[in-house]
Every structure is written in C-alpha cells, then in structure tokens.
Motif scaffolding. Sequence first.
Motif, PDB file in Angstrom:
ATOM      1  N   GLY A 192       0.795  -1.214   0.000  1.00 22.30           N
ATOM      2  CA  GLY A 192       0.000   0.000   0.000  1.00 22.30           C
ATOM      3  C   GLY A 192       0.836   1.275   0.000  1.00 22.30           C
ATOM      4  N   TYR A 193       0.128   2.383  -0.023  1.00 21.88           N
ATOM      5  CA  TYR A 193       0.734   3.711  -0.074  1.00 21.88           C
ATOM      6  C   TYR A 193       0.923   4.187   1.355  1.00 21.88           C
ATOM      7  N   GLN A 194       2.178   4.174   1.817  1.00 22.33           N
ATOM      8  CA  GLN A 194       2.478   4.471   3.214  1.00 22.33           C
ATOM      9  C   GLN A 194       3.357   5.720   3.312  1.00 22.33           C
ATOM     10  N   LEU A 195       2.999   6.626   4.228  1.00 27.68           N
ATOM     11  CA  LEU A 195       3.721   7.879   4.387  1.00 27.68           C
ATOM     12  C   LEU A 195       4.196   8.069   5.822  1.00 27.68           C
ATOM     13  N   SER A 196       5.306   8.788   5.972  1.00 28.12           N
ATOM     14  CA  SER A 196       5.803   9.187   7.284  1.00 28.12           C
ATOM     15  C   SER A 196       6.501  10.545   7.122  1.00 28.12           C
ATOM     16  N   GLU A 197       6.934  11.108   8.227  1.00 26.05           N
ATOM     17  CA  GLU A 197       7.645  12.399   8.238  1.00 26.05           C
ATOM     18  C   GLU A 197       6.876  13.483   7.465  1.00 26.05           C
ATOM     19  N   ILE A 198       5.578  13.505   7.651  1.00 22.11           N
ATOM     20  CA  ILE A 198       4.748  14.476   6.927  1.00 22.11           C
ATOM     21  C   ILE A 198       4.927  15.869   7.528  1.00 22.11           C
ATOM     22  N   LYS A 199       5.181  16.819   6.667  1.00 23.03           N
ATOM     23  CA  LYS A 199       5.259  18.227   7.067  1.00 23.03           C
ATOM     24  C   LYS A 199       3.962  18.898   6.669  1.00 23.03           C
ATOM     25  N   GLY A 207       6.215  14.668   2.392  1.00 24.72           N
ATOM     26  CA  GLY A 207       6.253  13.463   3.206  1.00 24.72           C
ATOM     27  C   GLY A 207       7.120  12.395   2.566  1.00 24.72           C
ATOM     28  N   LEU A 208       7.508  11.407   3.368  1.00 22.61           N
ATOM     29  CA  LEU A 208       8.352  10.300   2.938  1.00 22.61           C
ATOM     30  C   LEU A 208       7.481   9.098   2.605  1.00 22.61           C
ATOM     31  N   GLN A 209       7.601   8.597   1.377  1.00 20.73           N
ATOM     32  CA  GLN A 209       6.829   7.433   0.942  1.00 20.73           C
ATOM     33  C   GLN A 209       7.645   6.161   1.114  1.00 20.73           C
ATOM     34  N   ALA A 210       7.035   5.129   1.661  1.00 14.69           N
ATOM     35  CA  ALA A 210       7.712   3.844   1.855  1.00 14.69           C
ATOM     36  C   ALA A 210       7.894   3.131   0.522  1.00 14.69           C
ATOM     37  N   GLY A 211       9.028   2.411   0.406  1.00 17.92           N
ATOM     38  CA  GLY A 211       9.258   1.607  -0.784  1.00 17.92           C
ATOM     39  C   GLY A 211      10.487   2.032  -1.556  1.00 17.92           C
ATOM     40  N   PRO A 212      10.863   1.244  -2.566  1.00 16.58           N
ATOM     41  CA  PRO A 212      12.025   1.582  -3.390  1.00 16.58           C
ATOM     42  C   PRO A 212      11.731   2.779  -4.293  1.00 16.58           C
ATOM     43  N   ASP A 213      12.738   3.229  -5.011  1.00 19.58           N
ATOM     44  CA  ASP A 213      12.563   4.378  -5.896  1.00 19.58           C
ATOM     45  C   ASP A 213      11.441   4.160  -6.910  1.00 19.58           C
ATOM     46  N   GLU A 214      11.285   2.923  -7.341  1.00 22.53           N
ATOM     47  CA  GLU A 214      10.273   2.611  -8.355  1.00 22.53           C
ATOM     48  C   GLU A 214       8.849   2.769  -7.842  1.00 22.53           C
ATOM     49  N   ALA A 215       8.690   2.935  -6.513  1.00 21.00           N
ATOM     50  CA  ALA A 215       7.342   3.048  -5.944  1.00 21.00           C
ATOM     51  C   ALA A 215       6.737   4.424  -6.156  1.00 21.00           C
ATOM     52  N   GLY A 216       7.543   5.429  -6.434  1.00 20.78           N
ATOM     53  CA  GLY A 216       7.029   6.782  -6.602  1.00 20.78           C
ATOM     54  C   GLY A 216       6.141   6.920  -7.819  1.00 20.78           C
TER      55      GLY A 216
END
Length: 511
Positions: A192-199, A207-216
Amino acid sequence: MPTTMGRRRFLQNLGTGAAAALLTRPVSATAREAAPHPDAPRIKNVLVLFSDQHRADCLGCYGNPIVQTPHLDRLARDGIRFTQAFTPTATCTPARTSLLTGVWAHQHRLQHVTAYAPFAGGQTAFDPARWPMYANTLREKNFHRAQIGKWHIGSTTTPADCGFEGIHYPGYGYPSHHPHYLAYLRRLGVDGYQLSEIKQKRFEYSGLQAGPDEAGEAAYLAAQTVEKIGAYAQSDRPFFISCNFWGPHAPHMLTEKYFRMYNPAQIPPWKNFRCALDDKPEMYRRYGQYWGTEDFTAATLSGLLATYYGYITAVDDAVGRILAALEQSGKLDETLIVYTTDHGSTEGSYGMWDKGFGMFDCTQRIPFILSHASLRGRRLVSDEFVSLLDLAPTFIDCAGGTVPSTMVGKSLLPLVRNPAAPRERDHIICESFGHQQTFWQRMVRTDTAKYIYNPTSIDEFYNLADDPDETVNLIGRVDRATLTPFKDRLEAWMRQTEDPLLEWSGSTLRG
C-alpha cells in the motif's frame, strides 16, 4: 529588488516612445543564426512529457544551479528551449482543457479546478462534442493515442471520451488509492501507499513514501509509458503518447532517495519570498494566510524547496527511463518530444503557496522544450512568446491535418523545421480566475514590462528589466501614455475572444 536609481531611470524614460518600445523586442540571435537542417528526418510520432506545477526557473537548462535535471537538459541540447513560454491560465483544469481544445478558459468555461468550480464559478463538466480537439485529427490519421497519468479535465469526462486510451484517475487523480497503482506497489513488494515524516500546517506540504525508488508516482508513470512505447513500436502506425506526471505539484510525497537528495541549508529562499505586499492586491496576503505560509521562516521554506527539487529530479529520472526506451525501440529519430507543464508555482514566493493568485512569472512562465533529431546538439534558444495554446495546432500539424478555426494558437513546427524563421509575437496575454476563491485577472507581458488588470482591486505594473522578481508595483507611478498600449492590446484581445470580463468591467479598464 531593483535599485532606486534603476526605478528612477525607468520612470524617467517612460513616455510615448518608450511605451511603444515596451511592446517590441529584439530577435534572438541564437535562433536567427540557426539554419534549417538539410537532411532532417520527418516527424512521425509525438511524445509529450507533461508535468504539474513546475517553475521555469527550476531546471538546469533554465539556469538553476542546484536542481539536477540531466535528462531534461539533454532534451534542451537536442531541441529548442523557449525562454518566453507561458500558460494561458495558471490552474490545472483550465490549462489542461485549453491544451486539449486549443481555446481560452473563458471560452471552454472550465475556469476552475473541478472541486472548487461549484462555488468559484464556471462549469464542472466538459462536453467533448462542443469543441474540436487535436485527438480527433489524430484518430482520423490512424494514430495510436495514449493518455497516461493525470487527467483532471471535468467532473465526469474521461480520456476515452476524448479519443484516448488510458486509465482514468478521477478528480485530481493522485493514484495513492487507485487499484492499478496499488497492484503496481504489490509487485514491488510494498503493502500500500504508506507515508511518514509528513510536514504540514493547514495542509500537507511533503512526506516520505515507503518503498524503493520505483514506488514513486513518477516511476509508476514511466513504467506505463515504456510499456506503451514497446507495444506501439511493433506497429507501423504513428503514435501519440502523453505522459502526465502529478509532480512536482505539492504535496511532495517522495521515496527515500528523492526525499533526502537535497540539503535545505544549500537552498536559498526566493528573492521575492518576503516581498512587501502593501502595494499589491490584498488578496495576495490573504492567500498566504489561507495556506498557512504567511509566517514561514526562510529555513522552513528551504526545507520544502529541498523536497520540491527532489520531486523535480524524480520526474527527470522518469523522463530518462522513457527516453532510453524510445531510443531502444528505434523510434527516437522520428519522434517529436515535448516537455512542458500546466503552470508554475509560487512555492513560497510572496509568502504564498500553490498557484491561482498573482500573475507573476513564477506561476505564469513555464519550461517549454521541443526536441527532435533534426535539432540534435544545437542548443537552440528561442525568445518567441509561446503558449500551451500552440500545442494543439502543433500536434495536428504533425499529423498532417487541418487546424480547426476555433483554435487560437499556431503550430510551432515551422520553428522546428526552420529555427531561423522570423519572429511573430512581441507580447503575450494570459488570464486568471483565482483558485480556491474567485479573483479574475488579465495580464499583458512583453520582454521588459508587465501590466496586470485587476478589476476588483488595484492594478499592477512591473518593470521586468530592473525588477525581474516583480517586487515593486509601479502602477501609481506610470503615466497614461505608458499604460495605454498595454490596455489597448488587452481590450482588443477581450473583444476578439469575447471575454465576458469586458462586459462588466470595461469601464474600470479605461478608468
């Protein structure tokens, strides 16, 4: 900010003759010296790389010394980079609909982002039968036609309704909850689409999205575009592919590499970040309050610009993957490649965020590159005034079709075929309707000055030669002889295009 001497010299020189000079400009020596390529391969296909909310001053080839955009810089080396390219209106839905139809937003009436239209004015639905679209010609000429990524045109209209094939992402369309994107993430091993460090303050900024570069999302769209290139390359039919990124539009949600790529301490705020607003419409200050950015510190803004730059590089890397696939397919030399965006962004300029208020260059001026094998390695630069409205006629010209009389732009293929073609435009006009709130504006811009007509507030006039950051509004200091040429051109345009603003505000334009 212009010096006092610079402002004084500018004001002293303004008169009837000087005002006329503001509406003329020199021909670019770079383009004039470039001769037509004698063995230019023909253009068979078109690839459009279309980002969202990308400031023109945020690419390496446009002079930014920090942001890394090697693949877009390569396109500029192998094409024509336009320094005077503008969006017809600096909001997503109206700009995208204008690109599709080749007409002004006040004509197609999708004047606001669909979510805000019910209380901001204009229409929410788009009728594909009402206006001719370039896709109609591409269909008639037997083109493959792919629309990939963001759409954002009308409340119910889909790409299929307008002659394209592609996945529909409703509304603003960010794919975070779209089944196709979630399946893509699962294939990468991401749940799924997971976020952290949201400003965030009132709104999310990054925010920071979980996963490898290809997940963006940029990589996700690149994968789809590469797949389409591979499929279409198996056919002799010409193709048109439009890859529409959601970035670098905020919020800047990025994977680890791009989220931490840039050091905020090395990114200075814009020169107009803390520009005084007391000589400008009150709405600008209110808009900063709405977004919660009016009290940003320089450090806060630099932190957000770091993620803005990171998003731009993520898009650039996606462009690199797409160009590599096009070259591998053997279709590169016969493909016209276009890179541009729907509009720019304040991104902290004037203490504001986003777009839609203030017809400053940071929102109105856009990156605009046309690249083709016939231009390879020539680093051509054009100062011709161009617009997104010119793209529909250009695409139709590529297909050998006839441009509908409704379309207000002109094909740019003559400049690709012959970069030494004479220049035609000495100014450009843009329109604005506000964003979350209604605030109608019109703009006339030349190389050296800009007049902004604000029928419900104070007008604006900027000396771009001495004040390129548009910090000092000179409207109270310039005389009628200076303003008349700008107002004449604006009024003529309003009459020609049947702009409804002229009906209820024409007297204030001449006041």
